[in-house]
Design a protein around this motif. Structure first.
Motif, PDB file in Angstrom:
ATOM      1  N   SER A 289       0.834  -1.204   0.000  1.00 45.65           N
ATOM      2  CA  SER A 289       0.000   0.000   0.000  1.00 45.65           C
ATOM      3  C   SER A 289       0.866   1.249   0.000  1.00 45.65           C
ATOM      4  O   SER A 289       1.856   1.337   0.722  1.00 45.65           O
ATOM      5  N   PHE A 290       0.466   2.205  -0.868  1.00 46.22           N
ATOM      6  CA  PHE A 290       1.056   3.539  -0.830  1.00 46.22           C
ATOM      7  C   PHE A 290      -0.001   4.517  -1.338  1.00 46.22           C
ATOM      8  O   PHE A 290      -0.328   4.525  -2.522  1.00 46.22           O
ATOM      9  N   SER A 291      -0.549   5.283  -0.442  1.00 51.21           N
ATOM     10  CA  SER A 291      -1.583   6.243  -0.828  1.00 51.21           C
ATOM     11  C   SER A 291      -1.564   7.397   0.152  1.00 51.21           C
ATOM     12  O   SER A 291      -0.936   7.341   1.214  1.00 51.21           O
ATOM     13  N   GLN A 292      -2.260   8.444  -0.234  1.00 58.22           N
ATOM     14  CA  GLN A 292      -2.341   9.625   0.623  1.00 58.22           C
ATOM     15  C   GLN A 292      -2.963   9.283   1.960  1.00 58.22           C
ATOM     16  O   GLN A 292      -2.543   9.794   3.008  1.00 58.22           O
ATOM     17  N   GLU A 293      -3.969   8.390   1.928  1.00 58.07           N
ATOM     18  CA  GLU A 293      -4.657   8.024   3.162  1.00 58.07           C
ATOM     19  C   GLU A 293      -3.724   7.366   4.172  1.00 58.07           C
ATOM     20  O   GLU A 293      -3.945   7.453   5.381  1.00 58.07           O
ATOM     21  N   ASP A 294      -2.663   6.684   3.675  1.00 56.65           N
ATOM     22  CA  ASP A 294      -1.741   6.006   4.576  1.00 56.65           C
ATOM     23  C   ASP A 294      -1.067   6.971   5.548  1.00 56.65           C
ATOM     24  O   ASP A 294      -0.658   6.576   6.648  1.00 56.65           O
ATOM     25  N   PHE A 295      -0.934   8.228   5.125  1.00 55.85           N
ATOM     26  CA  PHE A 295      -0.170   9.187   5.919  1.00 55.85           C
ATOM     27  C   PHE A 295      -1.059  10.115   6.743  1.00 55.85           C
ATOM     28  O   PHE A 295      -0.553  11.012   7.413  1.00 55.85           O
ATOM     29  N   LEU A 296      -2.367   9.912   6.654  1.00 54.25           N
ATOM     30  CA  LEU A 296      -3.282  10.767   7.398  1.00 54.25           C
ATOM     31  C   LEU A 296      -3.661  10.110   8.711  1.00 54.25           C
ATOM     32  O   LEU A 296      -4.079   8.944   8.735  1.00 54.25           O
ATOM     33  N   ALA A 297      -3.524  10.872   9.770  1.00 47.90           N
ATOM     34  CA  ALA A 297      -3.756  10.324  11.102  1.00 47.90           C
ATOM     35  C   ALA A 297      -5.240  10.345  11.452  1.00 47.90           C
ATOM     36  O   ALA A 297      -5.976  11.252  11.078  1.00 47.90           O
ATOM     37  N   ASP A 298      -5.653   9.308  12.163  1.00 46.22           N
ATOM     38  CA  ASP A 298      -6.970   9.344  12.784  1.00 46.22           C
ATOM     39  C   ASP A 298      -6.916  10.294  13.974  1.00 46.22           C
ATOM     40  O   ASP A 298      -5.830  10.687  14.435  1.00 46.22           O
ATOM     41  N   ASP A 299      -8.082  10.664  14.455  1.00 45.58           N
ATOM     42  CA  ASP A 299      -8.107  11.503  15.652  1.00 45.58           C
ATOM     43  C   ASP A 299      -7.463  10.724  16.805  1.00 45.58           C
ATOM     44  O   ASP A 299      -7.826   9.563  17.043  1.00 45.58           O
ATOM     45  N   PRO A 300      -6.480  11.301  17.500  1.00 43.02           N
ATOM     46  CA  PRO A 300      -5.773  10.570  18.555  1.00 43.02           C
ATOM     47  C   PRO A 300      -6.722  10.110  19.663  1.00 43.02           C
ATOM     48  O   PRO A 300      -7.795  10.694  19.864  1.00 43.02           O
ATOM     49  N   PRO A 301      -6.325   9.059  20.402  1.00 44.99           N
ATOM     50  CA  PRO A 301      -7.147   8.589  21.519  1.00 44.99           C
ATOM     51  C   PRO A 301      -7.358   9.691  22.557  1.00 44.99           C
ATOM     52  O   PRO A 301      -6.557  10.617  22.687  1.00 44.99           O
ATOM     53  N   GLU A 302      -8.439   9.559  23.309  1.00 47.68           N
ATOM     54  CA  GLU A 302      -8.791  10.578  24.293  1.00 47.68           C
ATOM     55  C   GLU A 302      -7.699  10.775  25.336  1.00 47.68           C
ATOM     56  O   GLU A 302      -7.453  11.892  25.782  1.00 47.68           O
ATOM     57  N   TRP A 303      -7.035   9.664  25.723  1.00 49.45           N
ATOM     58  CA  TRP A 303      -6.058   9.783  26.800  1.00 49.45           C
ATOM     59  C   TRP A 303      -4.885  10.690  26.426  1.00 49.45           C
ATOM     60  O   TRP A 303      -4.244  11.281  27.293  1.00 49.45           O
ATOM     61  N   THR A 304      -4.614  10.805  25.107  1.00 48.74           N
ATOM     62  CA  THR A 304      -3.484  11.640  24.692  1.00 48.74           C
ATOM     63  C   THR A 304      -3.743  13.119  24.969  1.00 48.74           C
ATOM     64  O   THR A 304      -2.803  13.901  25.107  1.00 48.74           O
ATOM     65  N   TYR A 305      -5.019  13.500  25.029  1.00 48.97           N
ATOM     66  CA  TYR A 305      -5.340  14.902  25.296  1.00 48.97           C
ATOM     67  C   TYR A 305      -5.193  15.244  26.780  1.00 48.97           C
ATOM     68  O   TYR A 305      -5.326  16.408  27.163  1.00 48.97           O
TER      69      TYR A 305
END
Length: 1009
Positions: A620-636
Motif C-alpha cells: 500500500s502507498f496512498s495519501q490516506e496512509d499518511f493521514l492520522a486518525d483523531d488521537p485517543p482521548e487519553w493523549t489529550y
C-alpha cells in the motif's frame, strides 16, 4: 597480539584521549543538525518512470488557466443548503474568505470561489437581463424590418411618381404639337400605364394645363402650364410621399435608440456572467423561495429526452453524487476555492503546498469552525485541501516524535533500571544514546538529507539499537569483574579490556550485518528509502563507536574515580545470578540437549506457515496512509508539550470520496504522435472510443445527473460548438457523416478552436514551438475511493485502445493515483530485493568471517538460519494482523535480518568463546545462554520497548512499523535462545569439533569446512 586486542588496549589504556576525540567528533558532527530541513510531500517518494515523465510533460505543455494553482473544497452541510437562508449564509462565508488577510492574497483573480449560490444568483441575473435583452432585440428586429420595408416602398413610390410625371409631360408636349388631339385620350393613356391612382380632379388639372400649354404666348407661360400638368396633377401624391418619408425618419431615430439600448444590454448581459459578490447577494435577497426553486429547477433539472443535461452540467459537480435530479432540497453542497501558489510547480500535480497556501487553508478551517450556525446560518463547514493535508502530515510527525520520544526513553530507562540497577550506568547509557542521536542528525544536516515521515522512526530505532551495545558491554564487564565467566579481573580497566576484547568482535560483526541490512535499501528505486538506509547505517555505526569507545572510556574513568574513594562498583550481570531468569533463559539449551531435531522441525513447520502468509501480504502507498486518525482521548490528558493536535483530514477525505467529486482525483491519458498525427480523423476516432470507454468505467465519477467528468479535445470541441455559432459551422462542416466526430480537416478545426476558445483548447491540445499539434490528452475524474490497482488497470486499458494494434499513436496513462501505484509496486520490489541482498550478503559475510576467526564457515550459515526463519514468522504475522507493506513496513525484511542477526551472533560468539575456555559442550551452552542470553533479554526488552512506543505514534505507518518491529525483535530473540542452541548442537556434532566424538566433552578446535 591481535588487532582487536591492540585497538581495545589503546581505548582502555588512553581513556582520556579517547574521550576528548569522541567529544570533538560529537561537536563537529552535531553542528550539522541545525541544517536539517523538513519535508512531508509524497512527491519525494516518486522515482523516475515513464508515467512521471509524461505527467511532467502534461504540467508543462497543457494549461487550463493560471499556472501554479490548487483547489480547496469546502463542504457546507445544513438541513437544506439550497434554501434562501443557507445560500445567503454561504455567500457570507465567501465574503469572509475574500476579506481575510491571510486567505485573500492566495485567491485566483477570476472565479476564485464558486458554488451553487453563485451559479443560482448568476443564472437569475442573466435571466433578468436576458429577458430585457430578448424583448429589446425583438423590437429592434421588428422595427428594423419595418423601416427597411418602408424605405423600399418609398423608393418604389418615388420612382413611380417620377415616371408618371414624365409621362404627363410627354402627353402635354404631344397636345401642344397637335392642337386637335384629345386631351382626355392623352390623360387616359397616361393613367392606363401607371399604378398611380388619377381621379377626375386630376384630369381637370391636366386639362387646364393642356389648355395653358396650347395658349402659351411665351416660354414662361408654357413652363407654368407644364408644371401644373405634372407636379400639379401629382401634388397630393408627392405630399403623401413626403409625409411617409418624415415618418420613416422618426422610425430611424427610434431604431438607432434601440440599437444603443441593445448594445448596452449586451454589455450588461456579458457582465451578468461574472457578477460581483455584492450583486449576487442582492439578487438572492430580492428573490423569494419559489423564484429560487425555479432557477434551481433549470440548473439541476432532470435530463431531457436527448440524453443531455437539462440543466447546467457544472452545477451537478457541486452537489453530492447521491443528489436527486430536479430536487430543491439537499443536506450538503460544495464550494471550490481556487488558489494561486508561489511555488514553482502546480500544486495539484505535485501534492506540495507552499507556506502561504497551507496558512490560508488553515485560516479557512479556523473560519469554518467559528460557530458557522451563527455566522453563516449553516450547521457545518468542512474544509479539505492539500495545505491542510500537508500540515496534518507534518504535525503528525511532530506529535509522534513528541509522544514516542519520551515514551521510548522511559521504556529504556525502566529496562536499564531492571538490567543495570545502577544510576551511573543508566546515565552513561542515556548519554551514549544522546551522542548517537547527535551524530546521526548532524550527519543528515551535513549530507543535506531532509527529515520526512520515515525519519520519525530513526530516533526510536537508534535508541533501541544503540542501547544494545551498552548492555552487552556492561553485562560482559560485570561478568568479568564478578568472576561469573570463570575468571575474575579486579581492576576496572582490566575487566573492561577483557569485556571489550570478548564482546568487541561480536559487536563489529553485529554492526556489519546490521549495516548490510540497512544499506540493502540502496537498491530501492524510492529515494527516501535509500536515504533512510544510509542514515540508519550511519547511526548504527555511530552507536558502535560511541558505545565501543566513548562510553567504555567514561565508565573506566568514573568507576576508577569512585572505587579510588571507597565505592564498590562490582555489580552482578543480569541473568547470571541463578533464579527464575536463568531457568527461563536455559529453556533453549535444555531443549537442545533433549531433542534438538524436534525443535528444528517445529521451527521449520512454523516458518512454512509464515511463508504462506508472507505471499498474501498486500502492498500500500496512498495519501490516506499518511493521514492520522483523531488521537485517543487519553493523549489529550498529556502535558501541553506532548498534547497532540486535532486531526480531521482523514475523516474529511473519506467523506469527500464517498459523496463528492474530488477536485484532485484525476487520471490522465497523454496521446502523442508515433507516425500518425494527433490532428487527424483517425486520432479523433480513437479518442472518441477512449472517451466512451472512460465514461463506462467503474472507476470514473458519475455525477447525480448521470454525467461523467471526462475532458478531451472532442468533448471540448462539442461544448464550444454548442455555444459558438462560428465554430459550430466549422465543426459541422468537418463532420461529414454527422456522428459528432470530425472526419476531415481536423487541424483546421483545432485552429478554429484555438481562435474562439484558446484556454479550453490549451487544456487538452498541446502545440510545439512551430505551432504543430504534437499531443492531446484525456482527463478523467476518478472516484477517490477507487483502488490504485483498479484505476491503473482501467486507465492503461483505455490508453491501449487509443494506441490500437496498428500503432501510429502512443498513449500513456498517468496521474497521481497511477504514480502511487508505481510506488506501491516498487515497495514490493524493495521488499524482495532487500531481503535477497541482505540474506546473501549477510550469509557470505558471516561464512567468511567465521571461517577466518573460528575456522568454520558453516557456523556462519548456522548463525544466520534462525534469523531467516524469523523473517517468515514476522511476514506471517503481518498477514494475520492485516498490516500491508508500506514505506516503513516495506523495510521490515531487511531490518529483521539486520537486527535479528545480532542476537544470533552474540550467542554464537559467546558459545565459541566458552567452548574454548571449558571444552565442554553443555557447560559452554549454559554459560552462553544464561550469560549472553541475559544481555540479549535486556537489549531485546529495551529495543522492543523502544519500538513498541511507536504504536502510540500519530502517524499510522509509524504505528504499524512499531508493532511489527517490536515483534521482529521478540521473534529474533526467541529464535536465538530457543532455536539457535539446537542448531549449534547439531552443528557441533556433525560439522564442528564434536563430530568425531560421542560425548559432549572435547578439547578439539573447530573443524575446518
Amino acid at each position: 597480539m591481535s588487532r582487536v586486542d591492540r585497538f581495545v588496549g589503546a581505548i582502555t589504556g588512553h581513556t582520556r584521549i579517547a574521550i576528548a576525540l569522541m567529544l570533538v567528533a560529537t561537536v563537529v558532527l552535531g553542528a550539522g543538525a541545525g541544517m536539517i530541513e523538513q519535508s512531508s510531500s509524497l512527491d519525494q517518494f516518486q522515482s523516475d518512470s515513464p508515467e512521471s515523465e509524461k505527467l511532467s510533460y502534461i504540467n508543462g505543455n497543457f494549461s487550463t488557466g493560471p499556472n501554479n494553482t490548487t483547489t480547496v473544497q469546502l463542504i457546507v452541510r445544513d438541513d437544506n443548503v439550497l434554501d434562501k437562508e443557507s445560500m445567503l449564509g454561504i455567500l457570507a462565508l465567501e465574503q469572509e474568505l475574500r476579506e481575510n488577510e491571510t486567505i485573500e492574497p492566495t485567491l485566483a483573480d477570476n472565479n476564485s470561489v464558486v458554488g451553487i449560490p453563485n451559479i443560482v444568483a448568476t443564472a437569475a441575473i442573466q435571466q433578468e437581463v436576458g429577458g430585457d435583452l430578448q424583448r429589446t432585440n425583438a423590437e429592434f428586429q421588428r422595427l428594423n424590418s419595418s423601416v427597411a420595408q418602408e424605405r423600399a416602398a418609398l423608393e418604389n413610390r418615388s420612382q413611380t411618381l417620377n415616371a408618371t410625371a414624365k409621362d404627363l409631360q410627354r402627353a402635354l408636349a404631344a397636345l401642344q404639337q397637335n392642337p386637335d388631339a384629345s386631351v382626355e385620350a392623352a390623360f387616359e393613356q397616361v393613367r392606363s400605364n401607371t399604378s398611380v391612382e388619377l381621379d377626375e380632379e386630376d384630369f381637370g388639372t391636366f386639362q387646364q394645363a393642356a389648355q395653358g400649354v396650347r395658349n402659351a404666348q411665351n416660354q414662361s407661360q408654357a413652363q407654368q402650364a407644364y408644371q401644373l400638368g405634372t407636379q400639379g396633377v401629382l401634388a397630393d401624391q408627392y405630399q403623401s410621399l413626403q409625409q411617409r418619408g418624415a415618418d420613416l425618419q422618426e422610425d430611424g431615430e427610434r431604431l438607432r435608440e434601440l440599437g444603443s439600448e441593445l448594445q448596452a444590454l449586451n454589455a450588461e448581459f456579458q457582465n451578468a456572467s461574472t457578477p460581483t459578490l455584492e450583486e449576487q447577494r442582492a439578487q438572492l435577497e430580492s428573490m423569494n423561495e419559489s423564484e429560487i426553486d425555479q432557477v434551481l429547477g433549470l440548473l439541476l433539472g432532470e435530463s431531457d429526452d436527448s440524453g443531455g443535461s437539462g440543466g447546467s452540467f457544472s452545477a451537478f459537480a457541486f452537489m453530492p453524487t447521491s443528489f436527486e435530479e430536479g430536487s430543491t432540497d439537499a443536506e450538503a453542497t460544495m464550494l471550490v476555492v481556487t488558489q494561486v501558489s508561489d511555488s514553482g510547480s502546480t500544486a495539484e500535480a505535485t501534492g506540495q503546498s507552499s507556506d502561504a497556501i497551507t496558512n490560508s487553508q488553515l485560516a479557512m478551517q479556523d473560519l469554518a469552525n467559528e460557530n458557522p450556525t451563527e455566522q453563516f446560518s449553516v450547521n457545518d463547514v468542512l474544509v479539505f485541501g492539500s495545505g491542510i493535508i500537508a500540515e496534518e502530515t507534518t504535525q503528525s510527525m511532530t506529535d509522534s516524535l513528541a509522544i514516542v520520544g519520551p515514551l521510548a526513553l522511559l521504556f529504556v530507562v525502566v529496562a536499564l533500571v531492571v538490567a543495570y540497577r545502577d544510576v551511573i550506568d543508566i546515565l552513561l547509557g542515556l548519554l551514549g544514546i544522546g551522542a548517537v542521536l547527535v551524530w546521526t542528525f548532524g550527519f543528515m544536516g551535513w549530507a543535506g538529507i531532509a527529515f520526512n515521515q520515515l525519519f520519525v522512526a530513526v530516533p526510536v530505532l537508534l535508541i533501541g539499537l544503540s542501547i544494545d551495545y551498552a548492555i552487552h558491554v556492561f553485562m560482559r564487564h560485570r561478568e568479568e569483574r564478578t568472576g561469573s565467566t570463570g575468571a575474575s579481573t579486579d581492576t576496572v580497566r582490566g575487566s573492561m579490556r577483557v569485556a571489550l576484547t570478548g564482546v568487541g568482535i561480536a559487536l563489529v560483526w553485529v554492526t556489519a550485518t546490521t549495516v548490510i541490512g540497512f544499506l540493502s535499501n540502496l537498491t530501492s528505486p524510492l529515494p527516501p528509502i535509500q536515504e533512510f538506509g544510509v542514515v540508519s547505517a550511519f547511526g548504527i555505526t555511530a552507536a558502535l563507536l560511541v558505545f565501543g569507545v566513548l562510553i567504555p572510556a567514561l565508565k573506566i574513568e568514573i568507576d576508577g574515580f569512585l572505587e579510588g574513594r571507597g565505592w564498590n562498583r562490582k555489580k552482578q550481570a543480569f541473568g547470571t545470578g541463578g533464579g527464575r531468569f536463568s531457568s527461563v533463559l536455559a529453556a533453549g539449551s535444555s531443549a537442545a540437549r533433549r531433542a534438538p531435531f524436534v525443535v528444528i522441525l517445529v521451527a521449520l513447520l512454523i516458518s512454512a506457515g509464515g511463508a504462506y502468509g508472507a505471499s498474501q501480504v498486500d502492498t500500500s502507498f496512498s495519501q490516506e496512509d499518511f493521514l492520522a486518525d483523531d488521537p485517543p482521548e487519553w493523549t489529550y490528558e498529556l502535558p501541553e508539550p506532548l498534547k497532540p493536535s486535532d486531526y480531521s483530514a482523514k475523516e474529511n477525505l473519506d467523506y469527500v470520496n464517498e459523496n463528492f467529486l474530488r477536485q484532485d482525483s484525476q487520471a490522465q491519458i497523454l496521446v502523442e504522435s508515433d507516425g500518425t498525427s494527433v490532428a487527424s480523423a483517425a486520432a479523433l476516432e480513437r479518442i472518441d472510443t477512449a472517451q466512451t470507454a472512460a465514461a463506462d468505467s467503474d472507476v470514473t465519477v458519475v455525477l447525480s445527473n448521470g454525467e461523467v467528468d471526462v475532458r478531451s479535445p472532442l468533448s471540448v470541441m462539442q461544448s464550444v460548438a454548442a455555444t459558438n455559432e462560428t465554430f459550430n459551422a466549422t465543426f459541422a462542416a468537418a463532420d461529414t457523416d454527422g456522428d459528432g466526430v470530425p472526419d476531415q480537416n481536423v487541424a483546421d478545426v483545432y485552429d478554429a478552436l484555438f481562435a474562439v476558445a484558446p484556454d479550453q483548447a490549451a487544456g487538452v491540445i498541446a502545440q510545439n514551438g512551430d505551432g504543430e499539434y504534437e499531443a492531446v490528452r484525456l482527463v478523467v475524474s476518478t472516484k477517490g475511493s477507487a483502488s490504485m490497482d483498479a484505476v491503473t488497470e482501467e486507465m492503461r486499458a483505455i490508453a491501449q485502445e487509443v494506441e490500437g494494434d496498428d500503432g501510429g499513436l502512443t498513449a500513456t496513462a498517468t496521474g497521481q493515483t497511477i504514480l502511487f501505484k508505481i510506488v506501491s509496486d516498487q515497495l514490493l520490489e524493495t521488499v524482495v530485493q532487500s531481503l535477497i541482498i541482505t540474506l546473501v550478503a549477510t550469509f557470505l559475510f558471516l561464512m567468511l568471517t567465521y571461517r577466518i576467526t573460528e575456522g568454520s564457515a558453516t557456523l556462519g550459515a548456522v548463525t544466520l538460519l534462525p534469523v531467516a526463519l524469523s523473517v517468515t514468522w514476522i511476514l506471517g504475522t503481518m498477514y494475520l494482523l492485516g498490516i500491508p507493506f508500506n514505506i516503513l513496513t516495506g523495510m521490515i525484511t531487511s531490518l529483521t535480518v539486520g537486527l535479528g542477526v545480532a542476537y544470533s551472533i552474540h550467542l554464537s560468539e559467546r558459545f565459541n568463546q566458552e567452548l574454548d575456555r571449558t571444552g565442554d559442550l553443555w557447560e559452554s551452552m549454559r554459560r552462553a545462554v544464561t550469560g549472553t542470553g541475559g544481555a540479549l533479554l535486556g537489549s531485546a526488552a529495551t529495543t522492543v520497548g523502544g519500538f513498541g512506543v511507536l504504536a502510540f505514534a500519530i502517524l499510522p505507518p509509524l504505528q504499524q512499523f512499531g508493532i511489527i518491529t517490536g515483534l521482529t525483535i521478540i521473534y529474533a530473540f526467541l529464535a536465538s535462545v530457543l532455536v539457535l542452541p539446537s542448531l549449534l548442537v547439531v552443528w557441533y556434532r556433525y560439522l564442528g569439533p564434536g563430530r568425531s566424538t560421542e560425548t559432549g566433552t572435547t578439547t578439539a578446535t573447530p573443524a575446518e569446512d
